[in-house]
Write a protein that holds these residues in place. Structure first.
Motif, PDB file in Angstrom:
ATOM      1  N   LYS A  82       0.833  -1.207   0.000  1.00  0.00           N
ATOM      2  CA  LYS A  82       0.000   0.000   0.000  1.00  0.00           C
ATOM      3  C   LYS A  82       0.868   1.257   0.000  1.00  0.00           C
ATOM      4  O   LYS A  82       0.599   2.226  -0.723  1.00  0.00           O
ATOM      5  CB  LYS A  82      -0.928  -0.005   1.211  1.00  0.00           C
ATOM      6  CG  LYS A  82      -2.096  -0.965   1.100  1.00  0.00           C
ATOM      7  CD  LYS A  82      -2.990  -0.867   2.310  1.00  0.00           C
ATOM      8  CE  LYS A  82      -4.198  -1.790   2.197  1.00  0.00           C
ATOM      9  NZ  LYS A  82      -5.081  -1.699   3.388  1.00  0.00           N
ATOM     10  N   GLN A  83       1.925   1.221   0.852  1.00  0.00           N
ATOM     11  CA  GLN A  83       2.828   2.369   0.921  1.00  0.00           C
ATOM     12  C   GLN A  83       3.529   2.582  -0.429  1.00  0.00           C
ATOM     13  O   GLN A  83       3.641   3.716  -0.898  1.00  0.00           O
ATOM     14  CB  GLN A  83       3.858   2.148   2.028  1.00  0.00           C
ATOM     15  CG  GLN A  83       4.761   3.351   2.280  1.00  0.00           C
ATOM     16  CD  GLN A  83       5.700   3.103   3.444  1.00  0.00           C
ATOM     17  OE1 GLN A  83       5.700   2.012   4.030  1.00  0.00           O
ATOM     18  NE2 GLN A  83       6.499   4.098   3.782  1.00  0.00           N
ATOM     19  N   ARG A  84       3.984   1.450  -0.979  1.00  0.00           N
ATOM     20  CA  ARG A  84       4.623   1.553  -2.291  1.00  0.00           C
ATOM     21  C   ARG A  84       3.643   2.061  -3.334  1.00  0.00           C
ATOM     22  O   ARG A  84       3.991   2.894  -4.190  1.00  0.00           O
ATOM     23  CB  ARG A  84       5.156   0.180  -2.692  1.00  0.00           C
ATOM     24  CG  ARG A  84       5.813   0.118  -4.076  1.00  0.00           C
ATOM     25  CD  ARG A  84       6.995   1.030  -4.173  1.00  0.00           C
ATOM     26  NE  ARG A  84       7.641   0.936  -5.471  1.00  0.00           N
ATOM     27  CZ  ARG A  84       8.553   1.780  -5.921  1.00  0.00           C
ATOM     28  NH1 ARG A  84       8.917   2.817  -5.154  1.00  0.00           N
ATOM     29  NH2 ARG A  84       9.103   1.617  -7.100  1.00  0.00           N
ATOM     30  N   LEU A  85       2.394   1.552  -3.263  1.00  0.00           N
ATOM     31  CA  LEU A  85       1.373   1.988  -4.207  1.00  0.00           C
ATOM     32  C   LEU A  85       1.071   3.476  -4.035  1.00  0.00           C
ATOM     33  O   LEU A  85       0.917   4.213  -5.023  1.00  0.00           O
ATOM     34  CB  LEU A  85       0.100   1.157  -4.019  1.00  0.00           C
ATOM     35  CG  LEU A  85      -1.065   1.489  -4.951  1.00  0.00           C
ATOM     36  CD1 LEU A  85      -0.667   1.288  -6.402  1.00  0.00           C
ATOM     37  CD2 LEU A  85      -2.288   0.627  -4.601  1.00  0.00           C
ATOM     38  N   GLN A  86       0.974   3.910  -2.756  1.00  0.00           N
ATOM     39  CA  GLN A  86       0.745   5.335  -2.515  1.00  0.00           C
ATOM     40  C   GLN A  86       1.898   6.172  -3.067  1.00  0.00           C
ATOM     41  O   GLN A  86       1.683   7.233  -3.648  1.00  0.00           O
ATOM     42  CB  GLN A  86       0.573   5.572  -1.020  1.00  0.00           C
ATOM     43  CG  GLN A  86      -0.735   5.018  -0.441  1.00  0.00           C
ATOM     44  CD  GLN A  86      -0.818   5.186   1.058  1.00  0.00           C
ATOM     45  OE1 GLN A  86       0.125   5.663   1.688  1.00  0.00           O
ATOM     46  NE2 GLN A  86      -1.952   4.791   1.643  1.00  0.00           N
ATOM     47  N   GLY A  87       3.140   5.684  -2.851  1.00  0.00           N
ATOM     48  CA  GLY A  87       4.286   6.403  -3.400  1.00  0.00           C
ATOM     49  C   GLY A  87       4.245   6.469  -4.915  1.00  0.00           C
ATOM     50  O   GLY A  87       4.507   7.525  -5.510  1.00  0.00           O
ATOM     51  N   GLU A  89       1.529   6.184  -6.747  1.00  0.00           N
ATOM     52  CA  GLU A  89       0.423   7.061  -7.121  1.00  0.00           C
ATOM     53  C   GLU A  89       0.819   8.533  -6.990  1.00  0.00           C
ATOM     54  O   GLU A  89       0.494   9.361  -7.850  1.00  0.00           O
ATOM     55  CB  GLU A  89      -0.800   6.760  -6.258  1.00  0.00           C
ATOM     56  CG  GLU A  89      -1.467   5.432  -6.586  1.00  0.00           C
ATOM     57  CD  GLU A  89      -2.629   5.141  -5.656  1.00  0.00           C
ATOM     58  OE1 GLU A  89      -2.777   5.883  -4.656  1.00  0.00           O
ATOM     59  OE2 GLU A  89      -3.392   4.193  -5.936  1.00  0.00           O
ATOM     60  N   ALA A  90       1.542   8.856  -5.877  1.00  0.00           N
ATOM     61  CA  ALA A  90       1.995  10.238  -5.693  1.00  0.00           C
ATOM     62  C   ALA A  90       2.977  10.627  -6.794  1.00  0.00           C
ATOM     63  O   ALA A  90       2.905  11.726  -7.362  1.00  0.00           O
ATOM     64  CB  ALA A  90       2.640  10.396  -4.316  1.00  0.00           C
ATOM     65  N   GLU A  91       3.895   9.702  -7.098  1.00  0.00           N
ATOM     66  CA  GLU A  91       4.856   9.985  -8.167  1.00  0.00           C
ATOM     67  C   GLU A  91       4.160  10.129  -9.506  1.00  0.00           C
ATOM     68  O   GLU A  91       4.484  11.012 -10.312  1.00  0.00           O
ATOM     69  CB  GLU A  91       5.890   8.864  -8.224  1.00  0.00           C
ATOM     70  CG  GLU A  91       7.004   9.118  -9.239  1.00  0.00           C
ATOM     71  CD  GLU A  91       8.044   8.014  -9.214  1.00  0.00           C
ATOM     72  OE1 GLU A  91       8.991   8.087 -10.018  1.00  0.00           O
ATOM     73  OE2 GLU A  91       7.907   7.095  -8.378  1.00  0.00           O
ATOM     74  N   ARG A  94       2.431  13.419  -9.492  1.00  0.00           N
ATOM     75  CA  ARG A  94       3.414  14.486  -9.702  1.00  0.00           C
ATOM     76  C   ARG A  94       3.865  14.512 -11.159  1.00  0.00           C
ATOM     77  O   ARG A  94       3.974  15.588 -11.766  1.00  0.00           O
ATOM     78  CB  ARG A  94       4.600  14.274  -8.771  1.00  0.00           C
ATOM     79  CG  ARG A  94       5.644  15.382  -8.856  1.00  0.00           C
ATOM     80  CD  ARG A  94       6.715  15.228  -7.788  1.00  0.00           C
ATOM     81  NE  ARG A  94       7.460  13.984  -7.924  1.00  0.00           N
ATOM     82  CZ  ARG A  94       7.309  12.915  -7.164  1.00  0.00           C
ATOM     83  NH1 ARG A  94       6.418  12.914  -6.157  1.00  0.00           N
ATOM     84  NH2 ARG A  94       8.031  11.822  -7.359  1.00  0.00           N
ATOM     85  N   THR A  95       4.114  13.324 -11.711  1.00  0.00           N
ATOM     86  CA  THR A  95       4.531  13.255 -13.113  1.00  0.00           C
ATOM     87  C   THR A  95       3.431  13.773 -14.033  1.00  0.00           C
ATOM     88  O   THR A  95       3.689  14.522 -14.984  1.00  0.00           O
ATOM     89  CB  THR A  95       4.895  11.810 -13.486  1.00  0.00           C
ATOM     90  OG1 THR A  95       5.912  11.332 -12.595  1.00  0.00           O
ATOM     91  CG2 THR A  95       5.412  11.736 -14.913  1.00  0.00           C
ATOM     92  N   GLN A  96       2.178  13.362 -13.727  1.00  0.00           N
ATOM     93  CA  GLN A  96       1.069  13.843 -14.543  1.00  0.00           C
ATOM     94  C   GLN A  96       0.895  15.349 -14.413  1.00  0.00           C
ATOM     95  O   GLN A  96       0.612  16.048 -15.395  1.00  0.00           O
ATOM     96  CB  GLN A  96      -0.217  13.121 -14.137  1.00  0.00           C
ATOM     97  CG  GLN A  96      -0.260  11.657 -14.546  1.00  0.00           C
ATOM     98  CD  GLN A  96      -1.530  10.967 -14.081  1.00  0.00           C
ATOM     99  OE1 GLN A  96      -2.293  11.519 -13.277  1.00  0.00           O
ATOM    100  NE2 GLN A  96      -1.766   9.756 -14.570  1.00  0.00           N
ATOM    101  N   SER A  97       1.073  15.853 -13.165  1.00  0.00           N
ATOM    102  CA  SER A  97       0.971  17.301 -12.960  1.00  0.00           C
ATOM    103  C   SER A  97       2.055  18.036 -13.732  1.00  0.00           C
ATOM    104  O   SER A  97       1.796  19.048 -14.396  1.00  0.00           O
ATOM    105  CB  SER A  97       1.072  17.613 -11.467  1.00  0.00           C
ATOM    106  OG  SER A  97       1.017  19.021 -11.247  1.00  0.00           O
ATOM    107  N   GLU A  98       3.292  17.503 -13.644  1.00  0.00           N
ATOM    108  CA  GLU A  98       4.372  18.118 -14.403  1.00  0.00           C
ATOM    109  C   GLU A  98       4.106  18.030 -15.907  1.00  0.00           C
ATOM    110  O   GLU A  98       4.361  18.971 -16.652  1.00  0.00           O
ATOM    111  CB  GLU A  98       5.699  17.441 -14.065  1.00  0.00           C
ATOM    112  CG  GLU A  98       6.171  17.697 -12.633  1.00  0.00           C
ATOM    113  CD  GLU A  98       7.450  16.936 -12.308  1.00  0.00           C
ATOM    114  OE1 GLU A  98       7.896  16.166 -13.186  1.00  0.00           O
ATOM    115  OE2 GLU A  98       7.994  17.116 -11.200  1.00  0.00           O
ATOM    116  N   GLY A  99       3.586  16.860 -16.325  1.00  0.00           N
ATOM    117  CA  GLY A  99       3.258  16.700 -17.743  1.00  0.00           C
ATOM    118  C   GLY A  99       2.188  17.678 -18.183  1.00  0.00           C
ATOM    119  O   GLY A  99       2.273  18.267 -19.265  1.00  0.00           O
TER     120      GLY A  99
END
Length: 221
Positions: A82-87, A89-91, A94-99
């Motif tokens: 879950k933690q990895r998935l949250q990370g 998802e956050a990444e 962030r990537t989608q936001s930057e994109g």
């Protein structure tokens, strides 16, 4: 080390196997077992049942401990996932936001560039149209000037020809008049020459007489 989780069917089979006595090979062993059961006393049978219950309890406790340990490991693995998935998802966010930001900036720059290119293209088209009009006007003016120059040259050539002819005619007339006047003047001079000679002679004679009258010799002068 993770132990494999046992299913309910396997657990039930283990309990049944623990209750059942061990199997012996051959009919002789089964017969001996039946004789032992018939000859066993109630105390031994009760003790055997008690041991069997304790064994089943220990097995059940071990099985429950293994299940709890497996559940803890599964929970820890699930939490890590879950933690990895949250990370991730956050990444990803962030990537989608930057994109999206990069896409928005590129779209803005593209629109600005298209607008600038449109304005420049329109200005260049207007300049080209103006230059073409000026070129056409200059070509018309040059054609008109060339035609006028050619006409002026033709007129000038005609005028020069006329002037040359007129000058030649005037020269001929002047030469004719000059010859006529010279001939007339010579004729007049020839006509008056005897008179001029006689007058000159008389004047010369009178001067000589005046000189002699004053006692001068004309030859000495």
């Amino acid at each position: 080390m993770a132990f494999p989780r046992e299913t309910p069917h396997k657990q039930e089979r283990v309990l049944q196997d623990s209750r059942m006595p061990p199997k012996t090979k051959g009919k002789g062993r089964k017969a001996a077992t039946r004789k032992k059961k018939k000859n066993s006393s109630p105390g031994v049978e009760a003790e055997a049942k008690h041991r069997l219950v304790l064994l089943e309890k220990e097995l059940l406790q071990d099985h429950l401990a293994l299940q709890r340990e497996e559940a803890c490991r599964a929970k820890a693995s699930e939490d890590r996932l879950k933690q990895r998935l949250q990370g991730l998802e956050a990444e990803l966010e962030r990537t989608q936001s930057e994109g999206r930001a990069v896409y928005a900036e590129m779209s803005r720059q593209r629109q600005a560039l298209q607008k600038e290119l449109g304005t420049r293209s329109k200005r260049l088209e207007e300049e080209v149209r103006g230059l073409r009009e000026r070129l056409e006007t200059c070509q018309r003016e040059a054609k008109t000037a060339r035609e006028e120059a050619e006409r002026a040259l033709r007129e000038q050539d005609g005028t020069l020809t006329e002037l040359r002819a007129h000058v030649a005619h005037m020269e001929a007339k002047y030469e004719e008049i000059l010859h006529d006047n010279l001939n007339c003047l010579l004729a007049k001079l020839r006509a008056v020459k005897p008179q001029w000679d006689a007058a000159t002679l008389r004047l010369h004679t009178r001067h000589k007489e005046q000189l002699r009258r004053f006692g001068l010799n004309p030859l000495d002068l």
